[in-house]
Scaffold this motif. Sequence first.
Motif, short mmCIF file in Angstrom:
data_model
loop_
_atom_site.label_atom_id
_atom_site.label_comp_id
_atom_site.label_asym_id
_atom_site.label_seq_id
_atom_site.Cartn_x
_atom_site.Cartn_y
_atom_site.Cartn_z
N GLU A 211 0.82 -1.22 0.00
CA GLU A 211 0.00 0.00 0.00
C GLU A 211 0.85 1.27 0.00
O GLU A 211 0.58 2.22 -0.72
N THR A 212 1.92 1.26 0.80
CA THR A 212 2.76 2.46 0.92
C THR A 212 3.44 2.77 -0.40
O THR A 212 3.45 3.93 -0.86
N GLU A 213 4.01 1.74 -1.05
CA GLU A 213 4.71 1.95 -2.32
C GLU A 213 3.75 2.40 -3.42
O GLU A 213 4.07 3.30 -4.21
N GLU A 214 2.56 1.78 -3.47
CA GLU A 214 1.58 2.14 -4.49
C GLU A 214 1.00 3.53 -4.25
O GLU A 214 0.71 4.27 -5.18
N LYS A 215 0.87 3.87 -2.96
CA LYS A 215 0.41 5.22 -2.63
C LYS A 215 1.43 6.25 -3.12
O LYS A 215 1.08 7.30 -3.68
N ALA A 216 2.72 5.93 -2.92
CA ALA A 216 3.78 6.83 -3.39
C ALA A 216 3.78 6.94 -4.91
O ALA A 216 3.99 8.02 -5.48
N ARG A 217 3.53 5.81 -5.60
CA ARG A 217 3.48 5.82 -7.08
C ARG A 217 2.33 6.69 -7.58
O ARG A 217 2.49 7.46 -8.52
N LEU A 218 1.17 6.55 -6.92
CA LEU A 218 0.01 7.36 -7.31
C LEU A 218 0.26 8.83 -7.01
O LEU A 218 -0.07 9.71 -7.82
N GLN A 219 0.86 9.10 -5.85
CA GLN A 219 1.16 10.49 -5.50
C GLN A 219 2.15 11.10 -6.49
O GLN A 219 2.06 12.28 -6.83
N GLY A 220 3.11 10.27 -6.95
CA GLY A 220 4.07 10.76 -7.94
C GLY A 220 3.38 11.15 -9.24
O GLY A 220 3.65 12.22 -9.80
N ALA A 221 2.48 10.28 -9.73
CA ALA A 221 1.74 10.58 -10.97
C ALA A 221 0.84 11.79 -10.78
O ALA A 221 0.71 12.64 -11.67
N ASN A 222 0.23 11.86 -9.59
CA ASN A 222 -0.66 12.99 -9.27
C ASN A 222 0.14 14.29 -9.19
O ASN A 222 -0.30 15.34 -9.67
N ARG A 223 1.34 14.21 -8.60
CA ARG A 223 2.19 15.40 -8.47
C ARG A 223 2.66 15.88 -9.84
O ARG A 223 2.71 17.09 -10.09
N ASP A 224 2.99 14.93 -10.71
CA ASP A 224 3.42 15.32 -12.07
C ASP A 224 2.31 16.08 -12.79
O ASP A 224 2.58 17.09 -13.45
N LEU A 225 1.08 15.57 -12.66
CA LEU A 225 -0.07 16.26 -13.29
C LEU A 225 -0.29 17.62 -12.64
O LEU A 225 -0.53 18.62 -13.33
N THR A 226 -0.19 17.66 -11.32
CA THR A 226 -0.39 18.92 -10.60
C THR A 226 0.64 19.97 -11.01
O THR A 226 0.30 21.14 -11.26
N ASP A 227 1.91 19.54 -11.11
CA ASP A 227 2.99 20.47 -11.44
C ASP A 227 2.78 21.12 -12.80
O ASP A 227 2.89 22.35 -12.94
N VAL A 228 2.47 20.29 -13.81
CA VAL A 228 2.31 20.86 -15.15
C VAL A 228 1.03 21.68 -15.24
O VAL A 228 0.98 22.71 -15.93
N SER A 229 -0.01 21.30 -14.48
CA SER A 229 -1.25 22.08 -14.46
C SER A 229 -1.02 23.45 -13.82
O SER A 229 -1.54 24.47 -14.27
N ILE A 230 -0.20 23.47 -12.75
CA ILE A 230 0.12 24.74 -12.08
C ILE A 230 0.92 25.64 -13.02
O ILE A 230 0.68 26.85 -13.10
N ARG A 231 1.86 25.02 -13.77
CA ARG A 231 2.65 25.81 -14.72
C ARG A 231 1.74 26.45 -15.77
O ARG A 231 1.91 27.64 -16.11
N VAL A 232 0.78 25.69 -16.28
CA VAL A 232 -0.16 26.24 -17.27
C VAL A 232 -0.97 27.37 -16.66
O VAL A 232 -1.12 28.45 -17.25
N ASN A 233 -1.48 27.12 -15.45
CA ASN A 233 -2.35 28.13 -14.82
C ASN A 233 -1.58 29.38 -14.40
O ASN A 233 -2.15 30.47 -14.37
N LYS A 234 -0.29 29.22 -14.08
CA LYS A 234 0.52 30.41 -13.79
C LYS A 234 0.61 31.32 -15.01
O LYS A 234 0.52 32.54 -14.91
N ILE A 235 0.82 30.67 -16.16
CA ILE A 235 0.89 31.45 -17.40
C ILE A 235 -0.45 32.09 -17.71
O ILE A 235 -0.54 33.28 -18.03
N MET A 236 -1.52 31.27 -17.59
CA MET A 236 -2.84 31.80 -17.93
C MET A 236 -3.31 32.85 -16.93
O MET A 236 -4.14 33.70 -17.24
N ALA A 237 -2.76 32.79 -15.69
CA ALA A 237 -3.16 33.75 -14.66
C ALA A 237 -2.76 35.18 -15.04
O ALA A 237 -3.36 36.14 -14.55
N PHE A 238 -1.74 35.31 -15.90
CA PHE A 238 -1.32 36.64 -16.31
C PHE A 238 -2.33 37.30 -17.25
O PHE A 238 -2.39 38.52 -17.37
N MET A 239 -3.13 36.47 -17.93
CA MET A 239 -3.97 36.98 -19.01
C MET A 239 -5.01 37.98 -18.50
O MET A 239 -5.11 39.12 -18.99
#
Length: 574
Positions: A211-239
């Motif tokens: 459970e711990t390892e799979e939770k970390a794997r899911l959190q990693g995938a979730n973090r990757d999505l979150t990071d790129v989404s934040i980058r997009v929204n930072k750019i769009m926030a300027f608009m």
Amino acid sequence: MIRILKNLSVYKWLIVAVTLLIFGQSMADLFLPTLMADIIDNGVVKGNIPYIWQIGGWMLLISALGAVASITASFYSSKAAMGLGRDLRGRVFKHVEKFSLQEFDQVGTASLITRTTNDITQIQQVVMMMLRMVISAPIMLVGGLIMAISQDAKLSLVIVGAMPFLAGSIILIFRKAMPLFQEVQKRLDRLNLVLRENLTGIRVIRAFNRETEEKARLQGANRDLTDVSIRVNKIMAFMMPVMMLVMNLTVVAVIWFGGIRIDNGAMQIGDLMAFIQYVMMIMFALVMASVMFVMVPRAAVSANRINEVLDMKPSFQDLGNDPADRERGTLEFENVTFSYPGAEKPALSDISFKAKPGEITAIIGGTGSGKSTLINLIPRFYEISSGAIRVNGVDIRNASQDEVRSKLGFVPQKSILFTGTIADNIRFGKEEATQAELEHAASIAQATEFISGLKEGYATEIEQGGSNLSGGQKQRLAIARALVRKPDIYIFDDSFSALDFKTDARLRKALKDETKNATVLLVAQRVSTVVDADRIIVLENGRVVGMGTHEELMNSNEVYREIAYSQLSEEEIA
């Protein structure tokens, strides 16, 4: 994106209605500031109360008409967009159904799910907004400019000066954000894949305390999505701040220079108020355009992903008409070789045998010897590299896939059941099967005892994946599903592995009478399951290393003897 939008042609009358309604709404919005200027100049300034009431009444009426047009346009645009989404999902699903397992392996199940749900939802939302904004924004922009110039042509130079700054900001932000939208969808695919694996494999994960390892794997995938989404929204926030700054500075400039023109007597107060309203309309039209610039790139990425699926041709197609059966109930492999795409060596090499009605042909071999691969070639889940497979004397490449599969009763290695009742799942093999046929098939599959023990019997609801049944119960229902079809050829891919020896023996005895007019192909791990077969094929590393009866192979085949000695006692072998 254009290709996807062409599917809106079936909703052309809805789009025409939306266009007319949006045009009417825009005309109403453009007319209101002129009426407001008239009220101020001829009503408020002159103290003419009746005139204020008269023009105010017209403004209320025009506003009401505009509101009705807007609501109706929203309804029709939603109907067209949702219809497009429904049609696309249907097209994608219908197209994917034609794929061989090779295409599923190439794209991935998680990605297909994302494309059919999230990507199509993105397109729906954009189409709904486009039907409103793409029509409204140009009308408001051009109409606002015309009306502003009609109020005061010289003051309109302020707008001309502000527009390049606004347009430049939008283009710059758009170029920065576009590549990131594609990355968002890829990261979403990855998250769906990890989540799906965790949900479907929860028993294994818990059994091995992962459970711990799979939770970390899911959190990693979730973090990757979150990071790129934040980058997009930072750019769009300027608009929005940039546009609001330009808009407000433009209004300040209009008021400044407009005040000077009023002081010089070149302009009236009402005209300045109307001019400010038109400036706001022009700017909001550009804001609407910028919102489309935000959403269209992401939808374009989604559209490309959907087009990739729709453009993907199955690795093999049906050829010609279905020829008549020449040898009913026969199955023949002639020098069949098969390689998985990208594999270094063939999974099966030079496989040849022929099975006839009333015979049981068993296939046995070690793990990875190619047993399930051989079975998957018969229903054309994959296309063979060379040789020929004939069902009822017809090469399966010369018959349609539907025709070939209609001759087969297939029980896969993993017993897949669907939500619905037990009766629904057995009828999956034959939709029009009577209750008597269901009960007969269940009886042969040794499922009657446990079905009758359930409170609802054949009406018992099966949960997703058959999670409320044991492995043996699921296998017996899968076997009953194949039996009710009464096909020419039965294929059992290690379908008795979850049964105890007593049930296995009863089932094989019952099957012998039931399948006496059909060919039976049986893949098994247990020697006890294949010992009574008319023909046993021994596979090793994708090749046939032995063929014959149990007695013949025990005398002549070393591979088979090793398997037998590892499973059977001396008494059983004797």
